[in-house]
Design a protein around this motif. Sequence first.
Motif, PDB file in Angstrom:
ATOM      1  N   MET A  25      19.608 -16.912  60.933  1.00  0.00           N
ATOM      2  CA  MET A  25      20.880 -16.779  60.244  1.00  0.00           C
ATOM      3  C   MET A  25      21.962 -16.473  61.274  1.00  0.00           C
ATOM      4  SD  MET A  25      21.865 -14.347  57.012  1.00  0.00           S
ATOM      5  CE  MET A  25      20.732 -15.211  55.963  1.00  0.00           C
ATOM      6  N   SER A  26      23.118 -17.090  61.134  1.00  0.00           N
ATOM      7  CA  SER A  26      24.187 -16.931  62.114  1.00  0.00           C
ATOM      8  C   SER A  26      24.845 -15.555  61.996  1.00  0.00           C
ATOM      9  CB  SER A  26      25.239 -18.021  61.937  1.00  0.00           C
ATOM     10  OG  SER A  26      25.991 -17.782  60.777  1.00  0.00           O
ATOM     11  N   THR A  27      25.502 -15.166  63.103  1.00  0.00           N
ATOM     12  CA  THR A  27      26.234 -13.903  63.111  1.00  0.00           C
ATOM     13  C   THR A  27      27.287 -13.885  62.017  1.00  0.00           C
ATOM     14  OG1 THR A  27      25.880 -13.669  65.475  1.00  0.00           O
ATOM     15  CG2 THR A  27      27.672 -12.401  64.538  1.00  0.00           C
ATOM     16  N   SER A  28      27.934 -15.033  61.822  1.00  0.00           N
ATOM     17  CA  SER A  28      28.972 -15.125  60.799  1.00  0.00           C
ATOM     18  C   SER A  28      28.413 -14.819  59.416  1.00  0.00           C
ATOM     19  CB  SER A  28      29.596 -16.515  60.822  1.00  0.00           C
ATOM     20  OG  SER A  28      30.576 -16.621  59.836  1.00  0.00           O
ATOM     21  N   ASN A  29      27.228 -15.369  59.078  1.00  0.00           N
ATOM     22  CA  ASN A  29      26.616 -15.104  57.780  1.00  0.00           C
ATOM     23  C   ASN A  29      26.200 -13.645  57.649  1.00  0.00           C
ATOM     24  OD1 ASN A  29      26.953 -17.696  56.824  1.00  0.00           O
ATOM     25  ND2 ASN A  29      24.946 -18.380  57.520  1.00  0.00           N
ATOM     26  N   HIS A  30      25.648 -13.073  58.737  1.00  0.00           N
ATOM     27  CA  HIS A  30      25.278 -11.657  58.715  1.00  0.00           C
ATOM     28  C   HIS A  30      26.516 -10.796  58.472  1.00  0.00           C
ATOM     29  CE1 HIS A  30      21.037 -11.390  59.780  1.00  0.00           C
ATOM     30  NE2 HIS A  30      21.219 -12.416  60.602  1.00  0.00           N
ATOM     31  N   SER A  31      27.572 -11.069  59.214  1.00  0.00           N
ATOM     32  CA  SER A  31      28.770 -10.238  59.089  1.00  0.00           C
ATOM     33  C   SER A  31      29.397 -10.391  57.713  1.00  0.00           C
ATOM     34  CB  SER A  31      29.784 -10.561  60.186  1.00  0.00           C
ATOM     35  OG  SER A  31      30.322 -11.852  60.032  1.00  0.00           O
ATOM     36  N   ARG A  32      29.357 -11.583  57.128  1.00  0.00           N
ATOM     37  CA  ARG A  32      29.907 -11.771  55.784  1.00  0.00           C
ATOM     38  C   ARG A  32      29.113 -10.946  54.771  1.00  0.00           C
ATOM     39  NH1 ARG A  32      33.678 -15.876  56.009  1.00  0.00           N
ATOM     40  NH2 ARG A  32      33.341 -17.355  57.680  1.00  0.00           N
ATOM     41  N   LYS A  33      27.785 -10.950  54.879  1.00  0.00           N
ATOM     42  CA  LYS A  33      26.969 -10.139  53.970  1.00  0.00           C
ATOM     43  C   LYS A  33      27.283  -8.660  54.162  1.00  0.00           C
ATOM     44  CE  LYS A  33      23.126 -13.282  53.377  1.00  0.00           C
ATOM     45  NZ  LYS A  33      21.693 -13.511  53.579  1.00  0.00           N
ATOM     46  N   ARG A  34      27.430  -8.240  55.397  1.00  0.00           N
ATOM     47  CA  ARG A  34      27.768  -6.847  55.685  1.00  0.00           C
ATOM     48  C   ARG A  34      29.096  -6.482  55.018  1.00  0.00           C
ATOM     49  NH1 ARG A  34      26.729  -2.857  59.541  1.00  0.00           N
ATOM     50  NH2 ARG A  34      28.521  -1.604  60.162  1.00  0.00           N
ATOM     51  N   HIS A  35      30.094  -7.346  55.151  1.00  0.00           N
ATOM     52  CA  HIS A  35      31.406  -7.062  54.600  1.00  0.00           C
ATOM     53  C   HIS A  35      31.384  -7.065  53.076  1.00  0.00           C
ATOM     54  CE1 HIS A  35      33.033  -8.575  58.680  1.00  0.00           C
ATOM     55  NE2 HIS A  35      32.629  -7.329  58.742  1.00  0.00           N
ATOM     56  N   ILE A  36      30.577  -7.907  52.487  1.00  0.00           N
ATOM     57  CA  ILE A  36      30.452  -7.911  51.025  1.00  0.00           C
ATOM     58  C   ILE A  36      29.832  -6.601  50.546  1.00  0.00           C
ATOM     59  CG2 ILE A  36      29.227  -8.972  49.075  1.00  0.00           C
ATOM     60  CD1 ILE A  36      29.700 -11.694  50.556  1.00  0.00           C
ATOM     61  N   VAL A  37      28.754  -6.167  51.193  1.00  0.00           N
ATOM     62  CA  VAL A  37      28.091  -4.916  50.794  1.00  0.00           C
ATOM     63  C   VAL A  37      29.014  -3.719  51.056  1.00  0.00           C
ATOM     64  CG1 VAL A  37      26.104  -3.390  51.207  1.00  0.00           C
ATOM     65  CG2 VAL A  37      25.770  -5.859  51.075  1.00  0.00           C
ATOM     66  N   LYS A  38      29.736  -3.724  52.183  1.00  0.00           N
ATOM     67  CA  LYS A  38      30.705  -2.651  52.437  1.00  0.00           C
ATOM     68  C   LYS A  38      31.765  -2.621  51.348  1.00  0.00           C
ATOM     69  CE  LYS A  38      32.486  -1.525  56.413  1.00  0.00           C
ATOM     70  NZ  LYS A  38      33.152  -1.609  57.730  1.00  0.00           N
ATOM     71  N   ALA A  39      32.233  -3.795  50.943  1.00  0.00           N
ATOM     72  CA  ALA A  39      33.260  -3.867  49.895  1.00  0.00           C
ATOM     73  C   ALA A  39      32.744  -3.276  48.594  1.00  0.00           C
ATOM     74  CB  ALA A  39      33.697  -5.319  49.687  1.00  0.00           C
ATOM     75  N   ILE A  40      31.498  -3.584  48.252  1.00  0.00           N
ATOM     76  CA  ILE A  40      30.918  -3.081  47.005  1.00  0.00           C
ATOM     77  C   ILE A  40      30.750  -1.561  47.056  1.00  0.00           C
ATOM     78  CG2 ILE A  40      28.817  -3.059  45.587  1.00  0.00           C
ATOM     79  CD1 ILE A  40      28.561  -6.097  46.335  1.00  0.00           C
ATOM     80  N   THR A  41      30.204  -1.041  48.149  1.00  0.00           N
ATOM     81  CA  THR A  41      29.974   0.404  48.226  1.00  0.00           C
ATOM     82  C   THR A  41      31.291   1.176  48.237  1.00  0.00           C
ATOM     83  OG1 THR A  41      29.772   0.360  50.658  1.00  0.00           O
ATOM     84  CG2 THR A  41      27.726   0.214  49.368  1.00  0.00           C
ATOM     85  N   TYR A  42      32.290   0.653  48.952  1.00  0.00           N
ATOM     86  CA  TYR A  42      33.571   1.357  48.951  1.00  0.00           C
ATOM     87  C   TYR A  42      34.253   1.260  47.591  1.00  0.00           C
ATOM     88  CZ  TYR A  42      38.057   3.263  49.892  1.00  0.00           C
ATOM     89  OH  TYR A  42      39.169   4.046  49.803  1.00  0.00           O
ATOM     90  N   LEU A 102      40.788  -7.846  47.853  1.00  0.00           N
ATOM     91  CA  LEU A 102      41.651  -7.381  48.937  1.00  0.00           C
ATOM     92  C   LEU A 102      40.852  -6.710  50.063  1.00  0.00           C
ATOM     93  CD1 LEU A 102      44.587  -5.907  46.819  1.00  0.00           C
ATOM     94  CD2 LEU A 102      44.657  -7.982  48.239  1.00  0.00           C
ATOM     95  N   TYR A 103      39.834  -5.931  49.699  1.00  0.00           N
ATOM     96  CA  TYR A 103      39.014  -5.253  50.705  1.00  0.00           C
ATOM     97  C   TYR A 103      38.245  -6.267  51.552  1.00  0.00           C
ATOM     98  CZ  TYR A 103      35.800  -1.862  52.790  1.00  0.00           C
ATOM     99  OH  TYR A 103      35.097  -1.101  53.662  1.00  0.00           O
ATOM    100  N   TYR A 104      37.691  -7.287  50.902  1.00  0.00           N
ATOM    101  CA  TYR A 104      36.959  -8.322  51.631  1.00  0.00           C
ATOM    102  C   TYR A 104      37.896  -9.015  52.629  1.00  0.00           C
ATOM    103  CZ  TYR A 104      34.324 -12.504  52.751  1.00  0.00           C
ATOM    104  OH  TYR A 104      33.694 -13.512  53.427  1.00  0.00           O
ATOM    105  N   LEU A 105      39.096  -9.377  52.198  1.00  0.00           N
ATOM    106  CA  LEU A 105      40.060 -10.013  53.103  1.00  0.00           C
ATOM    107  C   LEU A 105      40.419  -9.083  54.263  1.00  0.00           C
ATOM    108  CD1 LEU A 105      42.545 -11.775  50.649  1.00  0.00           C
ATOM    109  CD2 LEU A 105      40.701 -12.818  51.997  1.00  0.00           C
ATOM    110  N   HIS A 106      40.591  -7.806  53.963  1.00  0.00           N
ATOM    111  CA  HIS A 106      40.908  -6.812  54.987  1.00  0.00           C
ATOM    112  C   HIS A 106      39.781  -6.716  56.015  1.00  0.00           C
ATOM    113  CE1 HIS A 106      41.499  -2.595  56.479  1.00  0.00           C
ATOM    114  NE2 HIS A 106      42.761  -2.994  56.488  1.00  0.00           N
ATOM    115  N   GLU A 107      38.545  -6.674  55.554  1.00  0.00           N
ATOM    116  CA  GLU A 107      37.389  -6.617  56.461  1.00  0.00           C
ATOM    117  C   GLU A 107      37.320  -7.855  57.351  1.00  0.00           C
ATOM    118  OE1 GLU A 107      34.567  -4.493  57.192  1.00  0.00           O
ATOM    119  OE2 GLU A 107      36.123  -3.165  56.429  1.00  0.00           O
TER     120      GLU A 107
END
Length: 145
Positions: A1-18, A54-59
């Motif tokens: 899996m590419s770094t881009s896909n990993h980082s997108r998943k990370r940002h989605i999960v961060k957005a949900i938890t926040y 908005l949080y996802y775009l910010h991340e």
Amino acid sequence: MSTSNHSRKRHIVKAITYRILGTIDTIILSWIITGNPLTGLKIGFTEVATKMFLYYLHERLWFKINLDKNGVMRESKKRHLAKTVTWRMVGTLDTMTLSWIITGSPLTGLKIGGVEVITKMALYYVHERIWYRINFGLDERSKNV
């Protein structure tokens, strides 16, 4: 899996938890300020969709502007503080606007937004520091972090 896909998943999960933390905070503050728990719930749940987007775009923006010349993410407490401030500006404007629309009172929107600046900045900073220690969605972490 590419770094881009990993980082997108990370940002989605961060957005949900926040968003979970932020929504609870908004509901409680709106309830206290308006004296109406239903208004608190309306404001809190209405902003879930807008804040997640908005949080996802910010991340994504902060991820893109924080890569060094080798494509490695730079991290620091100053960066987390800057992210905290920029996110809070976006988040507070969103909350104030939604609160005004839902209550019909611009003053209530200002009150809720004004109080949440303090509570949300503290929550966001702590959330950032916790996520900084979590490797989920990162292929490798720079040793200079």
